[in-house]
Scaffold this active site. Structure first.
Site, mmCIF file in Angstrom:
data_model
loop_
_atom_site.group_PDB
_atom_site.id
_atom_site.type_symbol
_atom_site.label_atom_id
_atom_site.label_comp_id
_atom_site.label_asym_id
_atom_site.label_seq_id
_atom_site.Cartn_x
_atom_site.Cartn_y
_atom_site.Cartn_z
ATOM 1 N N LYS A 186 2.474 -3.567 6.842
ATOM 2 C CA LYS A 186 2.828 -3.865 5.147
ATOM 3 C C LYS A 186 4.409 -3.480 5.194
ATOM 4 O O LYS A 186 4.604 -4.450 4.336
ATOM 5 C CB LYS A 186 2.328 -2.621 4.970
ATOM 6 C CG LYS A 186 0.456 -2.892 4.444
ATOM 7 C CD LYS A 186 0.518 -4.398 3.274
ATOM 8 C CE LYS A 186 -1.057 -4.342 3.320
ATOM 9 N NZ LYS A 186 -1.625 -5.593 2.980
ATOM 10 N N TYR A 215 -1.457 -0.534 10.867
ATOM 11 C CA TYR A 215 -1.538 -1.555 9.877
ATOM 12 C C TYR A 215 -0.437 -1.344 8.459
ATOM 13 O O TYR A 215 -0.061 -2.009 7.507
ATOM 14 C CB TYR A 215 -2.634 -0.939 9.279
ATOM 15 C CG TYR A 215 -3.138 -1.167 7.524
ATOM 16 C CD1 TYR A 215 -3.115 -2.104 7.193
ATOM 17 C CD2 TYR A 215 -2.926 -0.072 6.554
ATOM 18 C CE1 TYR A 215 -3.555 -2.626 5.719
ATOM 19 C CE2 TYR A 215 -3.250 -0.502 5.693
ATOM 20 C CZ TYR A 215 -3.368 -1.207 4.954
ATOM 21 O OH TYR A 215 -3.397 -1.944 3.346
ATOM 22 N N SER A 260 0.921 -1.033 0.035
ATOM 23 C CA SER A 260 -0.263 -0.279 0.433
ATOM 24 C C SER A 260 1.070 1.255 0.306
ATOM 25 O O SER A 260 2.125 0.822 -0.018
ATOM 26 C CB SER A 260 -0.985 -0.519 1.588
ATOM 27 O OG SER A 260 -1.269 0.369 1.591
#
Ligand code: NAD
Ligand code: UD1
Length: 347
Positions: free
Chosen positions: A163, A159, A135
């Protein structure tokens, strides 16, 4: 013509983890259209089985669906062996920034332990080709735009860290053997399949912009709260690189072709290379759908950046892929999906 167009993916067998989700379903359609044999592993923690039926309806092809968790390594090994899988596209993850702050352990377990489990199963079955969903969140607060892949990375929430950890894992694994790895850093996926049969179907309250716009347009919410009208942008609202999910799905087919032809790891931005403001998106939505989206400008949302958009030239060059679809198409398709499926995938 790009050299990768000669790589034929038809009749290859791809394991798609998280294939019942928003991006996964669109990717399954793109793969099936190219004659790929698709096996989906999904726990349905954020999706519904009906989504898979809709994919089959659109593509007029069958999917092998397995309900299960990617952290179940023996199950993943069994699927790889039984289906003679050639490569993996790994979407399965949890994706809400706010939830990740409330439940960090759940996020690290799903997103990091999940990837480790998958890589172990792959290693033990000599499978070495994987496309990973990363992302633009890994760029943290970029100090300028457009963003190229060599920008420094940073995370400001669990989050984002999950990643970044996943990317680090993949870089280390790539050095350890004969792997072919594609790390795709998506910008802001929106829109839906033009058939109106599949689209984004958040369980619970969405926090991303487009699902909230369509909820307001459908009368499920009174108004959209625009987080910040005082950013140093053309109209004061945040600017993002919205990319049509069908373009994004096609990028995965191109990435697969790349994996079949190359070894090592490639990290690529997947965006349009164009920034669009929140106000611009709302006015385009109204223009193409004829539906008003009442809004109110409120304080900035903590953790948001003013502008985040990609320099997509590396993925264009490496994959021979380019995002084609307009902001108009993104709004029109997102609205068709919401309007025609007020209950999501419920029949
Ligand atoms: P989604 O929630 O719609 O799809 C994810 C799917 O994975 C769901 O069907 C869910 O049930 C499944 N899943 C989750 N954990 C699992 C597990 N442990 N085992 C098996 N299945 C599991 O999300 P999406 O928008 O389609 O996102 C797909 C991927 O792309 C995610 O990795 C996400 O982090 C990444 N991503 C998404 C966006 C976005 O805006 N949608 C942006 C950047 C990156
Ligand atoms: C968010 C996540 C990011 C994740 C990405 C894709 C945050 C801080 N970032 O990015 O980690 O990778 O989604 O899932 O959550 N907006 C409003 N009102 C709303 C919702 C959004 O004004 O109700 C604005 C935001 O301030 C932003 C733009 O719309 O300017 C896009 O927001 P969103 O869709 O949440 O995506 P990102 O913030 O880019």
């Amino acid at each position: 013509m790009h050299e990768l167009s000669r790589v034929n993916v038809a009749r290859t067998r791809v394991l798609v983890t998280g294939g019942a989700g928003f991006i996964g379903t669109h990717c399954c359609v793109a793969l099936l259209e190219k004659g790929v044999d698709v096996v989906v592993l999904d726990s349905l923690i954020n999706s519904e089985l009906n989504a898979m039926r809709r994919v089959e309806e659109i593509s007029q092809s069958k999917i092998h669906f397995v309900e299960g968790d990617v952290r179940n390594t023996p199950l993943v090994k069994k699927i790889i062996t039984e289906h003679n899988v050639d490569s993996v596209i790994h979407f399965a993850a949890l994706k809400s920034v706010s939830e990740s702050i409330k439940s960090p352990l759940e996020y690290y377990d799903n997103n990091v332990v999940g990837l480790i489990s998958l890589l172990q199963a792959m290693q033990e079955t000599n499978l070495c080709k994987i496309v990973f969903s990363s992302s633009a969140t890994v760029y943290g607060v970029p100090d300028r735009v457009p963003i190229t892949e060599d920008f420094p990375t940073a995370a400001i929430n669990p989050y984002g860290y999950s990643k970044l950890m996943a990317e680090q894992l993949l870089k280390d694994v790539a050095k350890s053997g004969e792997w072919s790895i594609g790390v795709l850093r998506y910008f802001n996926p929106v829109g839906a399949h033009p058939s109106g049969k599949i689209g984004e179907n958040p369980k619970g309250e969405p926090t991303n912009l487009m699902p909230i716009i369509t909820q307001v347009a459908a009368g499920n919410r009174e108004k959209l709260l625009i987080y910040g009208g005082d950013y140093p942008t053309l109209d004061g609202t945040g600017v993002r690189d919205f990319i049509h999910v069908v373009d994004l799905a096609d990028a995965h087919v191109a990435a697969l072709r790349h994996l079949y032809a190359n070894r090592g790891i490639r990290v690529l931005n997947i965006g349009t290379g164009r920034g669009v403001s929140v106000l611009e998106l709302i006015s385009t939505f109204k223009e193409v759908t004829g539906v008003e989206v009442p809004f109110e400008i409120v304080a900035r949302r903590p953790g948001d950046v003013a502008e985040c958009w990609a320099d997509a030239s590396l993925s264009n060059q490496v994959l021979g892929w380019k995002a084609e679809q307009s902001i108009e198409a993104m709004c029109e398709d997102a609205w068709r999906w919401k309007r025609d499926n007020p209950l999501g995938f419920a029949d």
